[in-house]
Design an enzyme around this catalytic site. Sequence first.
Site, short mmCIF file in Angstrom:
data_model
loop_
_atom_site.label_atom_id
_atom_site.label_comp_id
_atom_site.label_asym_id
_atom_site.label_seq_id
_atom_site.Cartn_x
_atom_site.Cartn_y
_atom_site.Cartn_z
N SER A 301 0.81 -1.21 0.00
CA SER A 301 0.00 0.00 0.00
C SER A 301 0.86 1.28 0.00
CB SER A 301 -0.95 -0.04 1.20
OG SER A 301 -1.89 1.00 1.15
N ASP A 312 10.03 5.12 -10.25
CA ASP A 312 9.59 5.63 -11.55
C ASP A 312 10.16 7.00 -11.87
OD1 ASP A 312 8.21 3.30 -11.70
OD2 ASP A 312 6.22 4.19 -11.89
N LYS A 326 -0.62 -4.25 -3.03
CA LYS A 326 -1.90 -3.76 -2.52
C LYS A 326 -2.10 -2.34 -3.05
CE LYS A 326 -5.08 -2.18 0.50
NZ LYS A 326 -5.62 -0.81 0.57
#
Length: 406
Positions: A301, A312, A326
Amino acid sequence: MNMKTSNRFMPLIMAMCVVIGILIGTFYANHFSGNRLNIINSGSNRLTNLLHLIEDQYVDKVNIDSLVDQAIPQILSDLDPHSVYISAKDAQAVADDLKGSFSGVGIEFTIRKDTIHVQNVVQNGPAKKAGILAGDKIVSVDGKTFVGKIVTQEEAMRRLKGPKDTKVKIGVVRYGQKGVKYFTVTRGDIPQKSISATYMIDENTGYIKVKSFGETTYPEMLISLAQLSQEGFSNLIIDLRDNTGGYMNSAVQMANEFLPKNKLIVYMQGRKSPRQDFRSDGHGSYQKIPLIVLINEGSASASEIFAGAMQDNDRATIIGRRSFGKGLVQQQLGFPDGSMIRLTIARYYTPSGRCIQKPFRAGDNKDYEEDILARYQHGEFFSQDSIKHHGPAYHTSIGRTVYGGG
């Protein structure tokens, strides 16, 4: 027909009307009584009406509240693995985990041989002030013996936690001393730290262990960074292993501290939730420090949001094992009795467009729940070559290939 004749037939006419009315009523009653449930079942309140029918007509007495507590989780489990029902008695404990504090006695304990063993006493906490020490064994609470099969984590928390400024009498057995010693502890606010360790690994490298993302995580991290700055760190490791997540905003605030202006941190989108982007504001104080993020299969999460933003944006090196997966956004909705549901309303996506959520089949959670075991069995925990890329390839800001959907 004269008035006298009319009066003579009036009783007969009234009797015929009554008979006709009875026949019509009987016809409609017989015609629709068998379809009553069909009428109910075609409406939007079938569940409510069903509960009313059970309460009114079921052969035995039924606890409707208990029935609802059993039915709601089953309904939600047919949606996805993370839409859940939280009963009123569990709601406060769930809230305490994220708020950063709760009212209690201020001890950390384990249960061994049906007895509570005090592992640690919170510095300056209520138990410490009352005289309880690490190593004490709790054998009674409020004059009632508390040993044996009754001793569970949940029952211990229920007896020891309570409203601020209330008192609890604790009986302990202390090593090297005879008999039971009694302490009256006045409950108080106990801080729940989400950063469990901050120190220098070597002369240049600082280390911060973040165990959860709660309300106080970001300010705690700033304190940790200031401490490491005083010790002269020039590289940083953030450890998110086994961090199951928490508040998304705390992860966004943390990521903002390390990213230049206008970098996408995460976005979320759902059927009824328009896309919402979260970007850095450029005010972070540690935008250029070399950074490593540690993750494993227990990182979920909010941990994945932070790690995904760093990866990224090519801001950090991610080291460890594939994270949990998640990426469903829950909205918390409360009921008047204090219970609540966490209903999935959207999905998280990393800056490159990867959906964080691993695949699942609605209503069938067996494979989902056994996913970690499956990873272990095919060797993923021991060899990077064993990791299976199930999802499509995505690309970071400088073109490196990363994977999602698994």
